[in-house]
Structure formats: C-alpha cells, structure tokens
Design a protein around this motif. Structure first.
Motif, PDB file in Angstrom:
ATOM      1  N   LEU A 116       7.281  18.496  17.487  1.00  0.00           N
ATOM      2  CA  LEU A 116       6.738  18.182  18.827  1.00  0.00           C
ATOM      3  C   LEU A 116       5.761  17.003  18.578  1.00  0.00           C
ATOM      4  O   LEU A 116       5.315  16.299  19.588  1.00  0.00           O
ATOM      5  CB  LEU A 116       6.050  19.426  19.486  1.00  0.00           C
ATOM      6  CG  LEU A 116       5.575  19.316  20.809  1.00  0.00           C
ATOM      7  CD1 LEU A 116       6.472  18.707  21.911  1.00  0.00           C
ATOM      8  CD2 LEU A 116       5.015  20.519  21.375  1.00  0.00           C
ATOM      9  N   MET A 117       4.939  17.218  17.863  1.00  0.00           N
ATOM     10  CA  MET A 117       3.829  15.895  17.468  1.00  0.00           C
ATOM     11  C   MET A 117       4.606  14.296  17.251  1.00  0.00           C
ATOM     12  O   MET A 117       3.969  13.372  17.866  1.00  0.00           O
ATOM     13  CB  MET A 117       3.064  16.077  16.093  1.00  0.00           C
ATOM     14  CG  MET A 117       2.154  17.350  16.194  1.00  0.00           C
ATOM     15  SD  MET A 117       1.224  17.576  14.611  1.00  0.00           S
ATOM     16  CE  MET A 117      -0.059  16.493  14.843  1.00  0.00           C
ATOM     17  N   LEU A 118       5.785  14.490  16.604  1.00  0.00           N
ATOM     18  CA  LEU A 118       6.493  13.102  16.625  1.00  0.00           C
ATOM     19  C   LEU A 118       6.736  12.613  18.172  1.00  0.00           C
ATOM     20  O   LEU A 118       6.701  11.632  18.359  1.00  0.00           O
ATOM     21  CB  LEU A 118       7.562  13.505  15.779  1.00  0.00           C
ATOM     22  CG  LEU A 118       8.660  12.097  15.748  1.00  0.00           C
ATOM     23  CD1 LEU A 118       7.756  10.825  15.211  1.00  0.00           C
ATOM     24  CD2 LEU A 118       9.510  12.356  14.316  1.00  0.00           C
ATOM     25  N   ILE A 119       7.271  13.780  18.893  1.00  0.00           N
ATOM     26  CA  ILE A 119       7.557  13.512  20.326  1.00  0.00           C
ATOM     27  C   ILE A 119       6.184  13.024  20.871  1.00  0.00           C
ATOM     28  O   ILE A 119       6.189  12.129  21.890  1.00  0.00           O
ATOM     29  CB  ILE A 119       8.308  14.755  20.964  1.00  0.00           C
ATOM     30  CG1 ILE A 119       9.574  15.018  20.359  1.00  0.00           C
ATOM     31  CG2 ILE A 119       8.355  14.536  22.431  1.00  0.00           C
ATOM     32  CD1 ILE A 119      10.305  16.416  20.518  1.00  0.00           C
TER      33      ILE A 119
ATOM     34  N   GLY B 114      16.005  15.254   9.103  1.00  0.00           N
ATOM     35  CA  GLY B 114      15.841  15.649  10.803  1.00  0.00           C
ATOM     36  C   GLY B 114      14.650  14.712  11.478  1.00  0.00           C
ATOM     37  O   GLY B 114      15.010  14.499  12.520  1.00  0.00           O
ATOM     38  N   ASP B 115      13.759  14.511  10.758  1.00  0.00           N
ATOM     39  CA  ASP B 115      12.437  13.859  11.172  1.00  0.00           C
ATOM     40  C   ASP B 115      13.191  12.432  11.813  1.00  0.00           C
ATOM     41  O   ASP B 115      12.856  11.839  12.770  1.00  0.00           O
ATOM     42  CB  ASP B 115      11.120  13.576  10.481  1.00  0.00           C
ATOM     43  CG  ASP B 115      10.718  15.162  10.264  1.00  0.00           C
ATOM     44  OD1 ASP B 115      10.837  15.968  10.838  1.00  0.00           O
ATOM     45  OD2 ASP B 115       9.910  15.190   9.252  1.00  0.00           O
ATOM     46  N   LEU B 116      13.790  11.683  10.596  1.00  0.00           N
ATOM     47  CA  LEU B 116      14.330  10.464  10.948  1.00  0.00           C
ATOM     48  C   LEU B 116      15.185  10.422  11.946  1.00  0.00           C
ATOM     49  O   LEU B 116      15.453   9.338  12.868  1.00  0.00           O
ATOM     50  CB  LEU B 116      14.858   9.861   9.767  1.00  0.00           C
ATOM     51  CG  LEU B 116      15.433   8.363   9.948  1.00  0.00           C
ATOM     52  CD1 LEU B 116      14.214   7.427  10.085  1.00  0.00           C
ATOM     53  CD2 LEU B 116      16.008   7.826   8.402  1.00  0.00           C
ATOM     54  N   MET B 117      16.078  11.362  12.291  1.00  0.00           N
ATOM     55  CA  MET B 117      17.022  11.532  13.428  1.00  0.00           C
ATOM     56  C   MET B 117      16.373  11.399  14.796  1.00  0.00           C
ATOM     57  O   MET B 117      16.782  10.766  15.499  1.00  0.00           O
ATOM     58  CB  MET B 117      17.960  12.682  13.461  1.00  0.00           C
ATOM     59  CG  MET B 117      18.780  12.716  12.307  1.00  0.00           C
ATOM     60  SD  MET B 117      19.863  14.289  12.058  1.00  0.00           S
ATOM     61  CE  MET B 117      21.067  13.909  13.589  1.00  0.00           C
ATOM     62  N   LEU B 118      15.294  12.205  14.642  1.00  0.00           N
ATOM     63  CA  LEU B 118      14.326  12.124  16.102  1.00  0.00           C
ATOM     64  C   LEU B 118      13.812  10.669  16.188  1.00  0.00           C
ATOM     65  O   LEU B 118      13.928  10.233  17.257  1.00  0.00           O
ATOM     66  CB  LEU B 118      13.169  13.041  15.899  1.00  0.00           C
ATOM     67  CG  LEU B 118      12.046  13.131  16.908  1.00  0.00           C
ATOM     68  CD1 LEU B 118      12.990  13.364  18.464  1.00  0.00           C
ATOM     69  CD2 LEU B 118      11.330  14.396  16.783  1.00  0.00           C
ATOM     70  N   ILE B 119      13.392  10.000  15.102  1.00  0.00           N
ATOM     71  CA  ILE B 119      12.952   8.729  15.383  1.00  0.00           C
ATOM     72  C   ILE B 119      14.055   7.791  15.808  1.00  0.00           C
ATOM     73  O   ILE B 119      13.889   6.984  16.455  1.00  0.00           O
ATOM     74  CB  ILE B 119      12.449   8.134  14.067  1.00  0.00           C
ATOM     75  CG1 ILE B 119      11.104   8.835  13.849  1.00  0.00           C
ATOM     76  CG2 ILE B 119      12.143   6.471  14.060  1.00  0.00           C
ATOM     77  CD1 ILE B 119      10.373   8.654  12.214  1.00  0.00           C
ATOM     78  N   GLN B 120      15.225   7.863  15.292  1.00  0.00           N
ATOM     79  CA  GLN B 120      16.631   7.090  15.307  1.00  0.00           C
ATOM     80  C   GLN B 120      16.972   7.388  17.107  1.00  0.00           C
ATOM     81  O   GLN B 120      17.365   6.230  17.674  1.00  0.00           O
ATOM     82  CB  GLN B 120      17.670   7.616  14.691  1.00  0.00           C
ATOM     83  CG  GLN B 120      17.501   7.169  13.361  1.00  0.00           C
ATOM     84  CD  GLN B 120      19.081   7.423  12.497  1.00  0.00           C
ATOM     85  OE1 GLN B 120      19.730   8.112  12.812  1.00  0.00           O
ATOM     86  NE2 GLN B 120      19.119   6.444  11.310  1.00  0.00           N
ATOM     87  N   ALA B 121      16.672   8.512  17.431  1.00  0.00           N
ATOM     88  CA  ALA B 121      16.990   8.673  18.830  1.00  0.00           C
ATOM     89  C   ALA B 121      16.089   7.989  19.715  1.00  0.00           C
ATOM     90  O   ALA B 121      16.739   7.254  20.563  1.00  0.00           O
ATOM     91  CB  ALA B 121      16.794  10.421  19.234  1.00  0.00           C
ATOM     92  N   PHE B 141      12.848  10.831  28.588  1.00  0.00           N
ATOM     93  CA  PHE B 141      13.257  11.505  27.151  1.00  0.00           C
ATOM     94  C   PHE B 141      12.225  12.311  26.574  1.00  0.00           C
ATOM     95  O   PHE B 141      12.392  13.355  26.219  1.00  0.00           O
ATOM     96  CB  PHE B 141      13.699  10.273  26.277  1.00  0.00           C
ATOM     97  CG  PHE B 141      14.475  10.750  25.043  1.00  0.00           C
ATOM     98  CD1 PHE B 141      15.730  10.724  25.031  1.00  0.00           C
ATOM     99  CD2 PHE B 141      13.589  11.194  23.846  1.00  0.00           C
ATOM    100  CE1 PHE B 141      16.250  11.351  23.723  1.00  0.00           C
ATOM    101  CE2 PHE B 141      14.311  11.629  22.572  1.00  0.00           C
ATOM    102  CZ  PHE B 141      15.660  11.725  22.577  1.00  0.00           C
ATOM    103  N   ASN B 142      11.077  11.885  26.778  1.00  0.00           N
ATOM    104  CA  ASN B 142       9.938  12.426  26.131  1.00  0.00           C
ATOM    105  C   ASN B 142       9.512  13.937  27.014  1.00  0.00           C
ATOM    106  O   ASN B 142       9.383  15.135  26.315  1.00  0.00           O
ATOM    107  CB  ASN B 142       8.388  12.045  26.150  1.00  0.00           C
ATOM    108  CG  ASN B 142       8.327  10.677  25.456  1.00  0.00           C
ATOM    109  OD1 ASN B 142       8.795  10.685  24.530  1.00  0.00           O
ATOM    110  ND2 ASN B 142       7.750   9.666  25.771  1.00  0.00           N
TER     111      ASN B 142
END
Lengths: 332, 332
Positions: A116-119, B114-121, B141-142
């Motif tokens: 959630l912090m990344l978001i 997984g973290d990188l996938m969130l960034i990729q999204a 999206f947020n």
C-alpha cells in the motif's frame, strides 16, 4: 555550518514533517495504516524529500514548495516502502533502533502495508499541483522505482556469486542507492517547471553524489573511527560483505593472497579481531583506501560540475552543495 | 453462445495475449523478471483486461484497442501482483494448478518480483496514447489499488473477528474483488475518451456484477454440483470460511442454533461429511440459498440498469452483457 542548521533546510524539514505527520489519519482498516504510520514516524534523515524540495524551490520560487511537496512525499514513502520490504527479506529485527514492522506486527502485515505504501507513493505523485506535469513525473518515477528493484535483485545475486566485477558492483549501488537520490532532485525540479536539461543535470549530481556517498560509507565502515559512525569499525568485514573495498582488493592481490582473502570471507570466526586486522592490513598494503577515496572524490567532483551547469537559483544551489558536503562528512 | 466464442472476444483476447507475451523480454536481472513472466504466462481467464478493452472499443472505435491496451496491461499485471503476494500470505502451494512463485523460487523473490509488477502496472498506465488522460487514469488506478489492499486487510481481520456484519462483509468483497472489475471498465472507457458519467456507469456495472459474481460463487461452492465448478462442494464450510451464506445464516438463527453453527465453524473434523450436511441443512431450513440468490439477482439487475444508461456503442454493450451472463453461469 552543518547543513542541518541552515535555516532553509530547517524550514523545509519542518514543513515536510508537518505534511507527513497526518497522512495516515482517519484511514481504515487501522491494521493496514498503523504500520505505515509507524515506519514513517520513527525517523530517518529525510534526505530524499529535502532534495526534492530544494530542487523545487530552486526553480519554483514561492510556488516551489507546493509544487515539490507531492514529489517529496512520494520519494519518502517509496524509500520507506523499500526499507519495510528489505527488512522482511533480510530478517532484520531493528530499523533505526526500533522493532521492524514484520517483528512488531507480522510478515503478512509488512508485505501488505508495504504494497500500500508503494501505491501511496503514486498517489502523492497524482496530487501534483500542475496535472500537465504528471505524465513526465510518472515516467521518471517508474524508471527510478524499477531501478531500485533491479538493484536489490543484483545485490541478492551477488551474495551467491563468486566473482563480481567492479562495473557490476558500481551498477548495483547505482541502482540500489544513487538513482533515487538523483530521481528525487530530477522530479522536484520537473514538478516546479524546470526544463529537462536542468533536471538531467540535477539527476546526474544526485546520482554521482550517491555513488560517492556509498564509497565513503564503505571506507568509514572499515577505516573510520567508531565514534564517527556510531557503528563498530570492520562491520562489513565481519559480515563478509562484498563491498567495493573487497572487490577492489581482490583484483589487486596475487593468486596466493587472493585465496587467503576469499578464505577469510568464507566464514565468521568467534573472535573477529584477527580477521579484521589481517583484512584491513591487506587492503592498506595495496593502497586500496587511497584508491577508493580517489574514486569517491572523482565522483563528487563530477557531481559538482553537473550542479554548476544547472541554471536554477544560485542560493539554493549552494544549499544543495552544503547537503552533499554534509553527507560526505557524516556531519548530518 | 458462451461469451468466449464471440468473435469480438476472441479477437481482443488474442491481441491482448500478443501484447502480454513479450513484455518481460530482454530485461535484467533475469532472477527478477522470470517469476513475472511465469505468473503472467500460466493462464487465467484474462477477464479484467478483456473488460478494459471492451470498454475502450465501446468509445474509441478503431482507435479503442490502442487506447485501451495500456489499461488492459495495467489491470492484468496488477491483478497478478495481488495473486503473487496473496499466495505468500496464504502459504498457497499452487496457483492455477502450477507451483506458486514463492514455492518455485522463494519468498524473497516473490516479494520483490511482486513489488516490481506493481511498478510495471503503473508503467503500463504511463504508456497511454493520450498523455492528457494520464492524470485521471492515475487517480482512478490509485483509488482501485488502495481499495484492493484495504479489502485484503479486512479479509484478514475478519478471520480473527467473532462477529462480522453483512455490511462489513459486502464492503470487504466489494473492495477485494468488485472494485477492480469496475475499475478495469472505467479506465478502459476513460482511456478511449469517454466522459466521466459513462465511465461511472461502467464502473457501477462492473462493481455490481462483481458483487453478484461473489455471491454466485459462494452459492455454487455450497449448493452447486461439483461438476459445475470443478471444486468439491462444501469446501467453504470445511475450511470454516465466513462467507456471506454463513453470516446471513448466523443472523437468521435463534440463540441455540447459532451456538451450534459457531461450534461447527470452530474446528475441522476428520470426516467433513456430517458437518457439511448439518450446516447446509441449517442454511436450507432458513431459506438462505434463496435469499442470497435473490440478492445476487438484485445486484445483477442494478448492474444491467447501469449498462443500459451507458451511451457507448450498442454492439459492444451487448458483448459486455454476454460476459456478465457468462461469469454468472460459469460457462466461461
């Protein structure tokens, strides 16, 4: 004067903490937001948001603070997200002298709160005062965030590899540390309306300062005074950490000594003193500390050249230089 | 005709897979990108990207596909990121019949990939053909991504709570499942130039269909034929899962029976048959399956009303209706 005592820095720092303090208020479920509040509240030097705000003030004058604040929040929340997830991966019990989130709560909470912090970091970017700047900020942020993840994976890979080249090592610390320092400056400037050329020079300044800082940090760990760093000298050697010093030394040694160094780094003796003494001796005999200090100074000189080329306000450029000097003296 | 056999769906599906297939090519370090390639390649129905592309075609005509593709990629990569991290948290060994990433590699790899996938999204969002649309897409999206994390935390909290209200439960499944279905449609439409009113109707259609789908899924699990779902009937009861059926039943029972139901859900007997038989009997006697089916149908009727109100191309609206019907029949 140490940069922390500059009135401009103190002002930006105070305003940033004001903004940070209430960011998680009234949000539900608390089990998700409390760990975020916690990790953001337990301190840290706030270097990245300060860099973003300085760059924004450099180009945005009175409006710079408002323009730079979303970026400052984004980089600080992102940085703390990486710490939170890194601490899980490293099984670290403490962060800034306090229990880590995965210890104080549990691993699942630390994973989800970190996500959630990344978001939230992206959420702060979306708050930018000038929406037409959002696409370029988003691209820059994605580039930087991707680099940080790649750097973390390279670091993990290096732990398992026998041979890491100097180039590979520098690329790893560049991604893991330097790009976010550069990115904070670049995005702060862009948010306040700077052109891409100025933003690029600020990025280069931050990136090179980050590289210099990392080498400085490695040097202090092995050759600094304990009092200076608050850490035990030789900690990296005790923990068999393949730092720049180690890799550079390995390169410089002849075959027999190389075998000896590899052997020292293959185990952790009960009494670390003889190991630290012998390894630092090997480093000193080959002139490694001087060599690394020279490279550090080269990076820093190049960094200042890029700062010189920036067309922004000269008063704020001087502040930025003071911050870089402070980081390298650890006077912060 | 099952929606998967519609030529429009087959065309969008094929084009989406073409785009997805090479997204991780040539990226380094491979240890970071291979798990992403893996989780994205092991299937799934690709419902969310299809929804995004249908909505984009509905408003963007020939250009709709190009406009919608970044959103389609973003929602699919985001969805798979949530699966990857959820599987760590649930310690699941399998996903779609294949080993999960944290089993095939390790937990640290699964966290970081997984973290990188969130960034990729977010990276895919930034590829939008019309940059002026990026701020509104980023905000949407947020909002959606934050909701999904909150839903996951509510779900975790509910496992530990004695009493969960119907409202709390519906809010949880709304956040965990429905908002991303709605968000895929909303963002697909916005990317193709739709106005916010149409996008809102599509969001509401997706959200309500998601709620209906979740209730349908709960019903099938307990009262469906095994052959229909490919799963064992009564699985939720065996696993003491507090579904809508369970909470609704608890509300309808008198004190003595309530105690009995809570007792059944407090342990997992070796032979689950008597437990499943008694619990489903309690549900049937109170008319719970009919009641839940009615609520499901109400949600779906409201969903179709919102779809009717959308001003986009009627051919694509019919396709969307066919998808919703397919999801609710599990004919997909």
């Amino acid at each position: 004067m140490p940069y922390r005592q500059l009135p401009q820095i103190q002002d930006l720092h105070r305003r940033f903490l004001d903004r940070l303090q209430h960011a998680q208020d009234d949000k539900e479920p608390r089990g998700l937001y409390e760990p975020i509040e916690y990790i953001l509240s337990i301190g840290g030097k706030r270097v990245r948001p300060l860099l973003a705000l300085i760059a924004a003030r450099m180009f945005g004058d009175g409006e710079g603070l408002r323009a730079g604040m979303p970026v400052a929040m984004a980089v600080e929340v992102f940085h703390n997200f990486t710490l939170l997830h890194d601490d899980i991966m490293d099984e670290s019990p403490l962060r800034r002298g306090q229990p880590t989130v995965h210890r104080k709560w549990d691993t699942n909470t630390a994973i989800l709160s970190g996500d959630l912090m990344l978001i939230q970091a992206y959420g702060h970017l979306a708050e930018s005062a000038d929406p037409s700047r959002i696409p370029v900020l988003l691209n820059t942020f994605n580039r930087v965030a991707t680099g940080v993840c790649e750097g973390q994976q390279f670091d993990v890979d290096f732990e398992r590899k026998h041979h890491v080249t100097i180039e590979e090592y520098l690329r790893m610390i560049e991604l893991k540390t330097a790009v976010l320092l550069g990115g904070a400056l670049e995005m702060g400037a862009l948010a306040a309306g700077a052109g891409q050329e100025d933003a690029d020079h600020l990025y280069a300044f931050g990136r090179l300062t980050g590289l210099a800082f990392q080498l400085h940090d490695d040097l202090l760990d092995t050759f600094g005074e304990g009092a200076e760093t608050g850490k035990l000298t030789g900690n990296d050697i005790i923990r068999n950490k393949k730092t720049f010093l180690y890799i550079k030394t390995l390169e410089a040694l002849d075959a027999g000594e190389r075998e000896e160094l590899v052997h020292w780094f293959s185990h952790t003796p009960e009494d670390p003193a003889p190991k630290v003494a012998r390894v630092t001796e090997m480093m000193r005999l080959r002139g490694i500390p001087e060599l690394v200090a020279e490279l550090r100074d080269d990076f820093q000189r190049d960094a200042y050249d890029h700062l010189e080329a920036v067309t922004g306000d000269s008063g704020w450029k001087a502040v930025l230089r003071a911050v870089a000097e402070g980081l390298l003296q650890r006077a912060s």
